[in-house]
Design an enzyme around this catalytic site. Structure first.
Site, PDB file in Angstrom:
ATOM      1  N   GLU A 204     104.588  61.484  61.010  1.00 34.55           N
ATOM      2  CA  GLU A 204     105.075  62.868  60.960  1.00 34.55           C
ATOM      3  C   GLU A 204     103.940  63.848  61.214  1.00 34.55           C
ATOM      4  O   GLU A 204     102.770  63.564  60.906  1.00 34.55           O
ATOM      5  CB  GLU A 204     105.683  63.154  59.572  1.00 34.55           C
ATOM      6  CG  GLU A 204     106.804  62.209  59.182  1.00 34.55           C
ATOM      7  CD  GLU A 204     107.194  62.333  57.725  1.00 34.55           C
ATOM      8  OE1 GLU A 204     108.145  61.639  57.312  1.00 34.55           O
ATOM      9  OE2 GLU A 204     106.536  63.106  56.980  1.00 34.55           O
TER      10      GLU A 204
ATOM     11  N   LYS B  31     101.394  66.667  60.537  1.00 37.07           N
ATOM     12  CA  LYS B  31     100.747  67.264  59.360  1.00 37.07           C
ATOM     13  C   LYS B  31     100.521  68.731  59.653  1.00 37.07           C
ATOM     14  O   LYS B  31      99.692  69.088  60.482  1.00 37.07           O
ATOM     15  CB  LYS B  31      99.418  66.584  59.034  1.00 37.07           C
ATOM     16  CG  LYS B  31      98.846  67.090  57.718  1.00 37.07           C
ATOM     17  CD  LYS B  31      97.518  66.511  57.369  1.00 37.07           C
ATOM     18  CE  LYS B  31      97.135  66.932  55.947  1.00 37.07           C
ATOM     19  NZ  LYS B  31      97.272  68.395  55.723  1.00 37.07           N
TER      20      LYS B  31
ATOM     21  N   ARG C   3     102.542  73.676  50.703  1.00 37.85           N
ATOM     22  CA  ARG C   3     103.497  72.723  50.139  1.00 37.85           C
ATOM     23  C   ARG C   3     104.552  73.460  49.322  1.00 37.85           C
ATOM     24  O   ARG C   3     104.242  74.364  48.538  1.00 37.85           O
ATOM     25  CB  ARG C   3     102.738  71.736  49.250  1.00 37.85           C
ATOM     26  CG  ARG C   3     103.538  70.534  48.742  1.00 37.85           C
ATOM     27  CD  ARG C   3     103.724  69.508  49.822  1.00 37.85           C
ATOM     28  NE  ARG C   3     104.360  68.298  49.301  1.00 37.85           N
ATOM     29  CZ  ARG C   3     103.709  67.204  48.916  1.00 37.85           C
ATOM     30  NH1 ARG C   3     102.388  67.174  48.977  1.00 37.85           N
ATOM     31  NH2 ARG C   3     104.367  66.145  48.495  1.00 37.85           N
TER      32      ARG C   3
END
Length: 507
Positions: A210, A212, A217
């Site tokens: 995936e 980054k 977050r």
């Protein structure tokens, strides 16, 4: 129990490098605490009052300092009650009452107790990295597997609450902790990988690769019409991100917990600088700058908890509930497809990729090996320990940074190098204004800081070096940016630094 016993234990833990000794010191203390003393004692040893922020800073403490007591008399309950009253003060007259309470508390404390209280109340004692050691000590005291305690901590989000449950109710009390929609859990973390090939081969190709992202977050919870959004440190930011709330409220489900990243995009769809994304997180209300979510995990969907399910199953759930908002990724790619995904991520302006084991459960709060992050350059998130005054063009500015890696056993950060490279004029100005707010001490050459600020450092590698206590030193380190979204407890460990040693050096 006398408060002085807590202070003595903290000192004993802080002065040894042995993890086994730390665990034993903590276990010995936990074994003799009264049930009502467990939560405050565990919170203090982790570096903060269980009441959270109680409105006391350096200036307030300076105005309340009094001569110390000759002998210990304060109990754990005395101090906890004082903190509770301090935390509840507000309105007219609260400043005077706060000063009065602090003077009474400090006046009853010995010199060692005063020092501990001041460090605790100003954040100088914060030892989030001690969590792993404390978890093991709780498990040993309660006679429980450490994994049982870690899982309960993951779900409760509060080590003190977990410890109290373990010591008073045992395994039954810990198994009562469940994923609760609306209550954040500690996020799963990725470890740095030496290369894409290394990360890919580790799992035999049964992986998800995936993007980054260079974002922030987020953990999003929805129950019926109520949506709540949390940061990686479990701080709620729901009121600052209405566009994310509206998006999740419109998903085809009744309850969901999603893990992901959010970032701001420019008109061309490329990521804006990280600082622009983070500016939204501290806002009291929405700005014109919109945030876009990219979810990479689904931990709960419509009444079904998925923490223990393999990643492949969690991604199926994510595809059902939020297919348009998934982070770009490929499943079970061959070598060529994994490399193409890495190159596509870089071309789109992102940091690299994360390679994830499709068979692994969600191990919240742990930086294990099931998620491996791969970047074209080595970067580490390190703690700023101090800064030297500059010279020449940098005279008058705090410049050369002292950098430390986190001790995984809860000790002080371990120095691994210095750098002044990558510091712009704006960063020099910011450091010179900000660092005194975190000052622990100073001399003629430098200002030394409490371990609170995290900075991202790019480096060419590390080398064995007797110059620093960790036995390693950074090579050609340069500042990328500061990380206001991370605490010192989330910085990279000395083990992560040593993992970058060439094979011939690391043995």
């Amino acid at each position: 129990m006398l408060f002085s016993t807590i202070v003595a234990t903290s000192r004993a833990v802080g002065t040894t490098r042995s993890r086994r000794t730390k665990v034993e010191e903590l276990r010995s203390l936990l074994a003799v605490l009264e049930p009502v003393e467990v939560e405050p004692a565990v919170s203090w040893l982790a570096g903060e009052p269980r009441q959270g922020r109680i409105g006391v800073g350096w200036r307030t403490l300076a105005g309340a300092r009094v001569d110390p007591a000759d002998a210990p008399s304060l109990t754990v309950s005395d101090v906890d009650r004082a903190f509770t009253e301090l935390a509840g003060l507000a309105g007219t007259g609260s400043t005077g009452r706060r000063r009065e309470l602090l003077a009474t508390l400090l006046g009853a404390a010995t010199t060692a107790e005063q020092e501990f209280l001041v460090r605790l109340l100003t954040g100088d004692l914060r030892q989030g990295a001690l969590e792993g050691v404390m978890t093991d000590a709780v498990a040993a005291t309660a006679g429980l597997p450490a994994e049982t305690v870690r899982r309960a901590f993951m779900l409760s989000g509060q080590l003190s609450v977990t410890a109290a449950a373990a010591l008073t109710g045992g395994a039954d009390a810990l198994t009562a902790f469940r994923l609760e929609v609306g209550r954040p859990i500690r996020p799963m973390l990725a470890s740095p990988a030496p290369s894409l090939a290394d990360a890919y081969s580790r799992f035999g190709g049964d992986v998800s690769v995936e993007y980054k992202l260079d974002g922030a977050r987020i953990q999003v919870h929805r129950h019926d019409e109520t949506v709540r959004v949390f940061t990686r440190t479990l701080r709620e930011i729901t009121g600052s991100v209405p566009e994310l709330v509206d998006l999740v409220a419109a998903l085809p489900c009744t309850s969901v917990v999603l893990d992901g990243e959010t970032l701001a995009l420019d008109p061309a769809g490329r990521p804006r600088p990280f600082q622009e994304t983070m500016s939204r997180f501290g806002a009291e209300s929405a700005h014109d700058l919109l945030l876009h979510p990219y979810f990479f995990d689904c931990l709960h969907l419509d009444g079904v908890d998925l923490l223990d399910a393999p990643l492949a199953e969690r991604l199926d759930a994510l595809q059902r509930v939020a297919p348009e908002h998934r982070i770009p990724g490929v499943l079970q790619p061959d070598d060529a497809a994994a490399k193409a995904q890495f190159e596509a991520a870089l071309a789109a302006g992102h940091e690299g990729v994360v390679v994830k084991d499709l068979t692994a459960p969600y191990a919240a709060g742990r930086r294990g090996r099931a998620w491996q992050k791969v970047k074209p350059e080595h970067t580490l998130d390190l703690v700023v320990l101090g800064a030297e005054w500059g010279y020449g063009r940098r005279t008058g500015y705090l410049s050369n940074l002292h950098l430390g890696a986190r001790d995984p056993d809860g000790g002080e950060p371990i120095m691994v190098g210095k750098t002044f490279k990558g510091l712009t004029d704006a960063l020099l100005q910011w450091q010179t204004e900000e660092f005194p707010r975190h000052e622990r001490s100073r001399d003629a050459h430098a200002v030394y800081l409490r371990p609170e600020l995290v900075v991202e450092i790019e480096l060419d590698g590390v080398q064995v070096s007797p110059r620093y206590p960790g036995g390693v030193a950074l090579r050609f380190a340069r500042v990328v940016r500061y990380r206001p979204d991370k605490t010192a407890a989330e910085a990279d460990t000395i083990d992560a630094v040593r993992a970058l040693l060439p094979a011939t050096d690391s043995g």
